[in-house]
Design a protein around this motif. Structure first.
Motif, PDB file in Angstrom:
ATOM      1  N   TRP A  22       7.444  -7.501  -6.685  1.00 17.37           N
ATOM      2  CA  TRP A  22       8.350  -6.453  -6.071  1.00 17.37           C
ATOM      3  C   TRP A  22       8.755  -5.836  -4.614  1.00 17.37           C
ATOM      4  N   SER A  23       9.581  -5.355  -4.317  1.00 20.72           N
ATOM      5  CA  SER A  23       9.360  -4.574  -3.711  1.00 20.72           C
ATOM      6  C   SER A  23      10.472  -3.194  -3.165  1.00 20.72           C
ATOM      7  N   SER A  24      11.124  -2.851  -2.328  1.00 16.86           N
ATOM      8  CA  SER A  24      12.057  -2.094  -2.459  1.00 16.86           C
ATOM      9  C   SER A  24      12.862  -3.109  -2.554  1.00 16.86           C
ATOM     10  N   ARG A  25      13.644  -3.359  -2.246  1.00 14.09           N
ATOM     11  CA  ARG A  25      14.764  -4.323  -1.976  1.00 14.09           C
ATOM     12  C   ARG A  25      15.268  -4.699  -4.008  1.00 14.09           C
ATOM     13  N   THR A  26      13.744  -5.309  -4.548  1.00 18.09           N
ATOM     14  CA  THR A  26      13.675  -4.958  -6.192  1.00 18.09           C
ATOM     15  C   THR A  26      14.795  -3.853  -6.760  1.00 18.09           C
ATOM     16  N   VAL A  27      13.676  -2.665  -6.432  1.00 18.06           N
ATOM     17  CA  VAL A  27      13.805  -1.792  -7.116  1.00 18.06           C
ATOM     18  C   VAL A  27      16.169  -1.140  -6.519  1.00 18.06           C
ATOM     19  N   VAL A  28      16.474  -1.491  -4.943  1.00 16.25           N
ATOM     20  CA  VAL A  28      17.616  -1.463  -4.900  1.00 16.25           C
ATOM     21  C   VAL A  28      18.566  -2.514  -6.056  1.00 16.25           C
TER      22      VAL A  28
END
Length: 302
Positions: A254-260
């Motif tokens: 997971w990355s910050s893009r996944t959270v978005v």
């Protein structure tokens, strides 16, 4: 509104404010429906681009599809419970845990989960413009399903508008893509997944529309009940696909893009979609998605 209502009841139909409350309520209802339509249009236009963007530079997503769906739907359950408690206190919160109400929306939530799975998997093989083109059959298919399942018929002019809108949006994407000089990413497997998603989406939207309108519970209660089975189905899929059939790396990277993606792509999408089905119907939901094609055009082609 209470003051207006009291004034109208005191003066009767001849009073200076007679009819004011119904007019105000009608205007508010129209504004709410318009806001819901606009929200679904904007979010849906961006949704597949969110999925594609979340992959980053990788050909396929490093996060597991199942984990994104599961986390998003679990958060939605919590959101529904919070809205129910803030709007109706412990009375509405207890309704969220009522097995009778949860069972009423269980099958619908399971079908929705399968639609999410097919959508997420398909965008690993085709781009968002290709998916949008394939989705243009939704308007016609939804109208046919509403006729078959709900008895809601369209007149000749409405059919003409549906066919014209579908054809226009399809041509808009195809011509725009050609002018942009970019080829569409097409995979037979991805196209198959996207078409299955279209069928599931149309079918479950009609079923859910009927359930939401017939059930008398507040919207947050209905929303949370729907999300319980949705989240459970996603969890089962995650365990089977990435557990027993994988290496038990259930979440992947997971990355910050996944959270978005989880919040802007799935939580907002489901909130807006369910409310639009509540205040309008499945055809209007799909019309809003068709209008969103214009936004996809500017995002992907221009």
């Amino acid at each position: 509104l209470k003051c207006l209502s009291a004034r109208v009841s005191w003066t009767g139909t001849r009073g200076p404010l007679a009819g004011t409350v119904p007019r105000v309520a009608s205007m508010l209802a129209i504004e709410v429906r318009a806001a819901a339509f606009f929200a679904v249009t904007l979010q849906r236009a961006c949704n597949n681009s969110f999925i594609e963007w979340a992959k980053g530079d990788s050909a396929t997503a490093k996060y597991t599809v199942s984990s994104v769906i599961f986390v998003a739907q679990t958060v939605c359950v919590l959101v529904g419970w919070s809205l129910a408690y803030s709007g109706g206190g412990t009375t509405d919160f207890k309704k969220c845990l009522d097995p009778t109400i949860v069972k009423k929306f269980a099958a619908i939530g399971m079908i929705y989960a399968m639609g999410d799975i097919f959508e997420m998997e398909s965008v690993n093989y085709i781009d968002s413009s290709t998916y949008t083109v394939l989705s243009q059959s939704k308007l016609i298919m939804t109208a046919l399903l509403m006729w078959a399942l709900d008895g809601t018929k369209q007149n000749l002019m409405q059919w003409f508008i549906l066919f014209t809108t579908s054809s226009g949006m399809l041509e808009y994407v195809l011509v725009g893509k050609a002018k942009g000089g970019g080829g569409m990413t097409i995979s037979s497997f991805g196209v198959g997944l996207a078409l299955v998603k279209v069928v599931i989406s149309c079918y479950v939207a009609v079923l859910n529309q009927k359930a939401l309108k017939k059930d008398t519970n507040p919207f947050p209660v209905q929303f949370s009940a729907l999300k319980v089975s949705w989240a459970i189905t996603s969890l089962v899929y995650m365990i089977v696909k990435d557990g027993f059939m994988g290496n038990w790396d259930l979440f992947g990277e997971w990355s910050s893009r996944t959270v978005v993606l989880v919040f802007a792509g799935f939580i907002l999408k489901t909130l807006f979609n369910q409310y639009l089905l509540k205040v309008l119907d499945a055809i209007w939901k799909n019309i809003s998605e068709a209008v969103g094609v214009i936004l996809v055009y500017f995002a992907k082609v221009v």
